[in-house]
Design a protein around this motif. Structure first.
Motif: not given
Length: 89
Positions: A17-22, A74-80, A82-86
């Motif tokens: 549900p955090v990194n790749s919600p279907p 945290a996921w969105y902060s990383k993406f913001a 420039g670090d794609d958490p996926r």
């Protein structure tokens, strides 16, 4: 829950549900990738900053699931930044 077959036996894989919600996928395309294609990375990174703030704001208030809200923030902060958490999975 998604099932994958390996040597004829089904294997159950938990949805993430955090990194790749279907519910944010359409086929092989994730919504955030479509957003980058449509609006550009800078706009989506700004959106991600706002979403990180939203998840911190509501942490623990919806269904009492604070850990999930904090992980999404945290996921969105990383993406913001420039670090794609996926890519770190």
């Amino acid at each position: 829950m998604v099932e994958k077959r390996k040597r004829g036996r089904p294997k159950k894989i938990q949805a993430d549900p955090v990194n790749s919600p279907p519910h944010y996928k359409d086929g092989d395309i994730e919504c955030i990738d479509a957003m980058v294609a449509a609006f550009g990375i800078e706009s989506v990174q700004n959106y991600a900053k706002l979403n990180a703030f939203k998840y911190l704001w509501r942490a623990g208030k919806k269904d009492g699931v604070q850990a999930t809200d904090l992980a999404k923030s945290a996921w969105y902060s990383k993406f913001a930044s420039g670090d794609d958490p996926r890519k770190n999975q």
